[in-house]
Design an enzyme around this catalytic site. Structure first.
Site, PDB file in Angstrom:
ATOM      1  N   GLY A   1       0.836  -1.199   0.000  1.00 16.58           N
ATOM      2  CA  GLY A   1       0.000   0.000   0.000  1.00 16.58           C
ATOM      3  C   GLY A   1       0.867   1.243   0.000  1.00 16.58           C
ATOM      4  O   GLY A   1       1.829   1.340   0.768  1.00 16.58           O
TER       5      GLY A   1
ATOM      6  N   GLY B   1      -0.145   4.708   0.216  1.00 23.39           N
ATOM      7  CA  GLY B   1      -0.704   5.979   0.639  1.00 23.39           C
ATOM      8  C   GLY B   1       0.387   6.840   1.243  1.00 23.39           C
ATOM      9  O   GLY B   1       1.574   6.475   1.234  1.00 23.39           O
ATOM     10  N   ALA B   2       0.011   7.974   1.805  1.00 20.48           N
ATOM     11  CA  ALA B   2       1.010   8.917   2.312  1.00 20.48           C
ATOM     12  C   ALA B   2       1.883   8.296   3.398  1.00 20.48           C
ATOM     13  O   ALA B   2       3.115   8.307   3.304  1.00 20.48           O
ATOM     14  CB  ALA B   2       0.317  10.179   2.822  1.00 20.48           C
TER      15      ALA B   2
ATOM     16  N   ALA C   1       2.296  12.497   8.038  1.00 21.97           N
ATOM     17  CA  ALA C   1       3.299  11.847   7.190  1.00 21.97           C
ATOM     18  C   ALA C   1       4.300  12.829   6.587  1.00 21.97           C
ATOM     19  O   ALA C   1       5.514  12.618   6.671  1.00 21.97           O
ATOM     20  CB  ALA C   1       2.598  11.052   6.090  1.00 21.97           C
TER      21      ALA C   1
ATOM     22  N   LYS D   1     -10.036   7.936  16.703  1.00 23.02           N
ATOM     23  CA  LYS D   1      -9.573   9.315  16.485  1.00 23.02           C
ATOM     24  C   LYS D   1      -9.980   9.809  15.105  1.00 23.02           C
ATOM     25  O   LYS D   1     -10.297  10.989  14.926  1.00 23.02           O
ATOM     26  CB  LYS D   1      -8.062   9.423  16.673  1.00 23.02           C
ATOM     27  CG  LYS D   1      -7.260   8.705  15.612  1.00 23.02           C
ATOM     28  CD  LYS D   1      -5.772   8.890  15.769  1.00 23.02           C
ATOM     29  CE  LYS D   1      -5.072   8.180  14.617  1.00 23.02           C
ATOM     30  NZ  LYS D   1      -4.021   8.902  14.008  1.00 23.02           N
TER      31      LYS D   1
ATOM     32  N   ASN E   1      -8.802  13.372   7.962  1.00 27.46           N
ATOM     33  CA  ASN E   1     -10.200  13.257   8.367  1.00 27.46           C
ATOM     34  C   ASN E   1     -10.748  14.598   8.840  1.00 27.46           C
ATOM     35  O   ASN E   1     -11.886  14.956   8.548  1.00 27.46           O
ATOM     36  CB  ASN E   1     -10.336  12.185   9.458  1.00 27.46           C
ATOM     37  CG  ASN E   1     -10.095  10.793   8.925  1.00 27.46           C
ATOM     38  OD1 ASN E   1     -10.995  10.152   8.401  1.00 27.46           O
ATOM     39  ND2 ASN E   1      -8.858  10.316   9.046  1.00 27.46           N
TER      40      ASN E   1
END
Length: 467
Positions: free
Chosen positions: A47, A49-50, A234, A284, A347
């Site tokens: 994976g 992602g960031a 990140a 969270k 988010n």
């Protein structure tokens, strides 16, 4: 195709010029894993992602120059095209960074970005990742990475696998990986970065965390599966902002891995409470969406955001006491992780955009340039789980049994906004301004003073909940 020729420069540039200390850490982990001379330690990210990409880049920067002893590679799906607007922005990023520009010219890779900028060529996410550009984090160039688009080729001989997938993709991808590992004699170590949960309601309501998904899908024992989390954005981690994290899981591997992962700007501690940290990692993200809404709707009112923070953390504490008899306190890195996610994570960004009308729910939870907004699926999972009457708790004022979700008004509001779509985003303000609401301290005292623990929520008998 990897970044081996750039590794020594990357190591020096990132403050890891002291090869002796770095090499000693690597040799120590190799010994623990029983690696023979000439057989490199294989670290594989699954994976891109960031955070998954940054994590692999950190490993490449730190250890990539020791190419006879370690190999770092990352898997991502092939075929994801980079749109014209992103290609234009990427070209601007490249030309603004002399070091990146020189690197691409040296690697004879610059021309394709010119062609992408002009619309004469389609760039793909896997090819730009090889040059150090994560599609979800274009503004932060990484070191070049070895990218593999065939999953079997990537993982079949891996010693350490980094799960950088969203929780919503973890089960499917690791189910496929499990088929490739059927003939393995020794189980690999898996370090999960995923934040989210699934809810299973049949035959009994229970929570399924990413580490459990991985174990179920692959047959790798839970003692070999760990979780890493902390107050980490990140891009800031890769830019050497000082940060810390916790690696959680069984004794066997967490201390050696904490030592291996620790860097001058990235301090890693170890902790045995896998469940609380994984659940908090999902929670969270749930409450971060609401935090973004509150920030946007109140014009960044510090007072309103503080009220929301107090209320949502009390709900988080309440929920973790349903899952464990003695959960790790929401303090230190756990609290900091919650704070930074509510402050700046994707988010929270998503919640802000919804409240401002710049995004709509109809656009889905996979956003260009950001990736999957994991809090959306987590809202649904936690609500479904905690709305089950079989988990009923005593309401302190009504003096009757209610489903646990009735004690979590913010979670209820987020469910009605994001999942049922019955309420507009500004209804989150009503959830924090309810005049009948009691002090959040009372919810925490209820959690700590009553026997809320429901071992069935983890699908195991009482006493076996901790990893």
């Amino acid at each position: 195709m990897g970044g081996a020729e750039d590794a020594p420069r990357a190591a020096a540039a990132n403050g890891h010029g002291n090869g002796a200390t770095v090499e000693e850490k690597l040799d120590e982990l190799r010994r623990l894993l029983g690696k023979a001379d000439g057989d490199p330690l294989r670290i594989v990210g699954v994976g891109a992602g960031a955070w998954g990409s940054v994590f692999c880049a950190l490993m490449q920067d730190a250890y990539g120059h020791l190419r006879d002893k370690v190999q770092v590679r990352i898997w991502r799906r092939p075929g994801r095209a980079v749109d014209r607007a992103t290609a234009e922005h990427l070209f601007e990023v490249i030309n603004a960074r002399e070091d990146v520009l020189r690197r691409l010219i040296r690697r004879c890779a610059y021309l394709k970005y010119v062609e992408g900028r002009l619309g004469d060529r389609t760039l793909y996410a896997d090819e730009i990742l090889r040059d150090g550009f994560c599609l979800n984090m274009i503004d932060t160039p990484l070191c070049p990475l070895k990218v593999v688009t065939n999953l079997q080729e990537a993982v079949w001989d891996a010693d350490i696998v980094i799960n950088g997938l969203p929780s919503t993709d973890t089960r499917e991808v690791f189910g496929e990986i499990g088929r490739y590992w059927k003939e393995r004699i020794t189980a690999p170590i898996i370090l999960s970065l995923a934040k989210g949960i699934e809810a299973s309601l049949d035959p009994l309501p229970r929570i399924i965390t990413p580490t459990q998904m991985i174990s179920n899908a692959t047959g790798v024992p839970l003692e070999n599966i760990l979780y890493l989390g902390g107050p980490n954005i990140a891009s800031e981690i890769y830019n050497k902002e000082y940060a810390n994290a916790r690696i959680c899981g069984a004794d066997k591997w967490r201390k050696p891995l904490a030592k291996f992962l620790r860097q001058p700007h990235f301090i890693v501690w170890d902790n045995s409470d896998l469940i609380t940290h994984e659940v908090m990692g999902g929670l969270k993200n749930v409450y971060a969406i609401g935090a973004g809404m509150v920030a946007a709707l109140t014009n960044e009112s510090a007072t309103s955001k503080s009220v929301y923070f107090a209320l949502c953390t009390s709900e988080m504490i309440y929920i973790t006491h349903l899952l464990e008899e003695e959960p790790e306190k929401l303090a230190g890195p756990l609290l900091a992780d919650t704070y930074v996610t509510l402050l700046k994570g994707r988010n929270a960004w998503y919640g802000q955009k919804l409240a401002k009308g710049e995004l709509t729910l109809e656009m889905g939870d996979s956003i260009k340039g950001k990736g999957t907004i994991q809090g959306v699926s987590a809202v649904n999972a936690f609500y479904e789980l905690l709305s089950q009457d079989s988990l009923s708790v005593m309401h302190p004022e009504a003096n009757r049994s209610v489903a646990p979700v009735e004690m979590c008004p913010i979670l209820k509001a987020l469910y009605k906004i994001l999942i049922k779509r019955e309420l507009p985003p500004d209804s989150i303000l009503q959830a924090i301004r309810d005049e009948t609401m009691y002090d959040p301290r009372e919810r925490i005292e209820m959690a700590q003073g009553h026997s809320l623990y429901r071992p069935s929520l983890l699908g195991q008998p009482k006493g076996d909940a901790k990893a």
